[in-house]
Design a protein around this motif. Structure first.
Motif, PDB file in Angstrom:
ATOM      1  N   ARG A 130     -20.264   5.921  -8.197  1.00 10.24           N
ATOM      2  CA  ARG A 130     -19.137   5.953  -9.336  1.00 10.24           C
ATOM      3  C   ARG A 130     -20.120   5.904 -10.585  1.00 10.24           C
ATOM      4  N   ASP A 170      -7.113   4.940  -0.261  1.00  7.67           N
ATOM      5  CA  ASP A 170      -7.827   4.180  -0.468  1.00  7.67           C
ATOM      6  C   ASP A 170      -9.189   3.858  -1.799  1.00  7.67           C
ATOM      7  N   ALA A 171     -10.340   4.929  -1.397  1.00  6.64           N
ATOM      8  CA  ALA A 171     -10.921   5.553  -2.474  1.00  6.64           C
ATOM      9  C   ALA A 171     -11.019   5.904  -3.635  1.00  6.64           C
ATOM     10  N   ALA A 195      -9.193   2.209 -10.670  1.00  4.71           N
ATOM     11  CA  ALA A 195      -8.995   1.246 -11.493  1.00  4.71           C
ATOM     12  C   ALA A 195     -10.450   1.113 -11.938  1.00  4.71           C
ATOM     13  N   HIS A 196     -11.659   1.413 -11.283  1.00  2.00           N
ATOM     14  CA  HIS A 196     -12.884   0.678 -11.825  1.00  2.00           C
ATOM     15  C   HIS A 196     -13.482   1.884 -13.234  1.00  2.00           C
ATOM     16  N   ASP A 254      -9.678   2.577  -5.550  1.00  6.87           N
ATOM     17  CA  ASP A 254     -10.743   1.835  -6.481  1.00  6.87           C
ATOM     18  C   ASP A 254     -11.560   1.982  -7.262  1.00  6.87           C
ATOM     19  N   ILE A 255     -12.372   3.619  -6.690  1.00  6.67           N
ATOM     20  CA  ILE A 255     -12.747   4.439  -8.203  1.00  6.67           C
ATOM     21  C   ILE A 255     -12.060   3.997  -9.953  1.00  6.67           C
ATOM     22  N   LEU A 268     -19.393   3.497  -3.047  1.00  8.48           N
ATOM     23  CA  LEU A 268     -18.796   3.919  -3.659  1.00  8.48           C
ATOM     24  C   LEU A 268     -18.833   3.123  -5.403  1.00  8.48           C
ATOM     25  N   ALA A 269     -18.942   2.304  -5.137  1.00  5.23           N
ATOM     26  CA  ALA A 269     -19.790   1.461  -6.467  1.00  5.23           C
ATOM     27  C   ALA A 269     -21.168   2.431  -7.217  1.00  5.23           C
ATOM     28  N   ALA A 315     -17.819   0.386   0.538  1.00  4.18           N
ATOM     29  CA  ALA A 315     -17.656   0.121  -0.674  1.00  4.18           C
ATOM     30  C   ALA A 315     -18.473  -0.207  -1.785  1.00  4.18           C
ATOM     31  N   ASP A 318     -18.109   0.328   6.576  1.00  4.99           N
ATOM     32  CA  ASP A 318     -17.252  -0.238   4.650  1.00  4.99           C
ATOM     33  C   ASP A 318     -18.246   0.642   3.444  1.00  4.99           C
TER      34      ASP A 318
END
Length: 357
Positions: free
Chosen positions: A96, A118-119, A125-126, A122-123, A92-93, A89, A87
């Motif tokens: 980032r 997808d990754a 979006a943040h 997510d990047i 990535l956080a 997540a 996973d």
């Protein structure tokens, strides 16, 4: 983009902020997308050097500092997306928040890139400001030109939807036993120079056209090192007024030693005179305004400090490039004219700053 290096250091501990001194290039992709091969090609290091150089920085991510002896850029390599039981997540956080440009790697012979999209989504979006470059690898694996174009178009469209914007992209071959894909790597270096000058200037493959440029390549990393110090020194109000000039003076002294020209009063006066009052006055005025901006509450602690650091990087690099040119010509008993030196300075400033037009 240099501004982001400083913005992301705000509010960190001493050890954490130290990790953000280097410009960070983040590599994201599936297993076997060619991340390590790309680092090897960009840095011209061997497989063994790259393999032994990566060090853990999170539970599933590794970093590689280059050059190893005096790092000026950091590569961040996350675990291959799509691996069973992984996973991404948390990684990535974490990545980032410490990265400044993202390289999204996709193999052209693998059309199933949903986990990468997808990754990337997510990047995006943040962090809407994250600079990203799409790197399509395995160009050599699709010999048919039409099939290659379809693969490029299909993956690029998928990543555009995920990022909510069109990404600059390059296609290249990373086959280990084939001739280096000079065209593809040059295109990537060009995009890196636009996105993150501090990394792009280090990784660019300069083809020197004369003896002076050949000589400067021997000392370029020295100039970039001092420019990086100026970048990270010019954060706090007032401190930069001392730290940046001191850093630049040390750089000029070291360049003099490297070029075999002593910075005595005569040489120093000749350099300042040749640089011209217009360049010097503009630099002094900009520097003073930047320091004043950093004193403004909130603004000065974010935008003002970040802009000051970015411009300090560019002015220090440009000053070093101009000094190298001046010292080389002086050593050859052919000192440059004010116009020549001004052009060298301005060209270097423009290439090293995303603030300059």
């Amino acid at each position: 983009m240099l501004n982001k290096i400083l913005r992301r250091s705000t509010g960190q501990t001493k050890d954490q902020s130290k990790d953000r001194v280097l410009p960070v290039v983040w590599l994201l992709g599936k297993t076997a997308a060619g991340k390590s091969s790309l680092v090897r090609a960009l840095t011209e290091q061997s497989d063994a050097e790259i393999g032994n150089g990566f060090q853990p920085c999170t539970r599933s991510a590794h970093s590689y500092d280059f050059p190893p002896e005096e790092p000026l850029v950091r590569f961040l390599d996350t675990r291959g997306l799509g691996e069973a039981g992984y996973d991404p997540a948390d990684d990535l956080a974490a990545c980032r928040n410490r990265s400044h440009v993202l390289l999204v790697l996709c193999r052209l012979d693998d059309p199933v890139q949903g986990v990468v999209a997808d990754a990337l989504g997510d990047i995006a979006a943040h962090d809407k400001d994250m600079r990203a470059i799409l790197v399509l690898t395995g160009k050599d694996l699709i010999p048919d030109p039409e099939a290659l174009e379809r693969a490029e178009r299909t993956i690029a469209a998928q990543m555009t939807r995920a990022a909510r914007r069109e990404l600059p992209r390059v296609s290249l071959s990373l086959a280990p036993n084939e001739t280096t894909d000079t065209v593809g790597l040059d295109a990537l270096r060009h995009h890196l120079l636009d996105a993150l000058p501090a990394a792009g200037l280090l990784l660019e493959k300069t083809r020197a056209s004369d003896a002076e440029q050949v000589e400067f390549q021997k000392h370029k990393r020295c100039v970039l090192s001092y420019a990086g110090v100026a970048l990270t020194s010019d954060i706090a109000p007032v401190v930069g007024m001392v730290a940046v000039p001191v850093t630049q003076m040390k750089m000029l002294h070291e360049l003099g030693l490297r070029y075999g020209v002593k910075w005595d009063r005569k040489i120093g006066a000749a350099f300042l005179s040749t640089m011209g009052l217009s360049v010097g006055a503009r630099y002094a005025a900009n520097f003073g305004l930047r320091e004043l901006a950093k004193l403004i509450p909130v603004y000065g602690q974010t935008v003002g400090a970040a802009t000051a650091g970015a411009i300090s990087f560019a002015t220090t690099y440009a000053l070093g490039r101009a000094a190298a040119y001046f010292l080389y010509r002086t050593a050859q008993d052919s000192p440059p004219s004010e116009e020549e030196l001004r052009k060298v300075y301005q060209r270097a400033f423009k290439r090293s700053s995303d603030e300059a037009d």
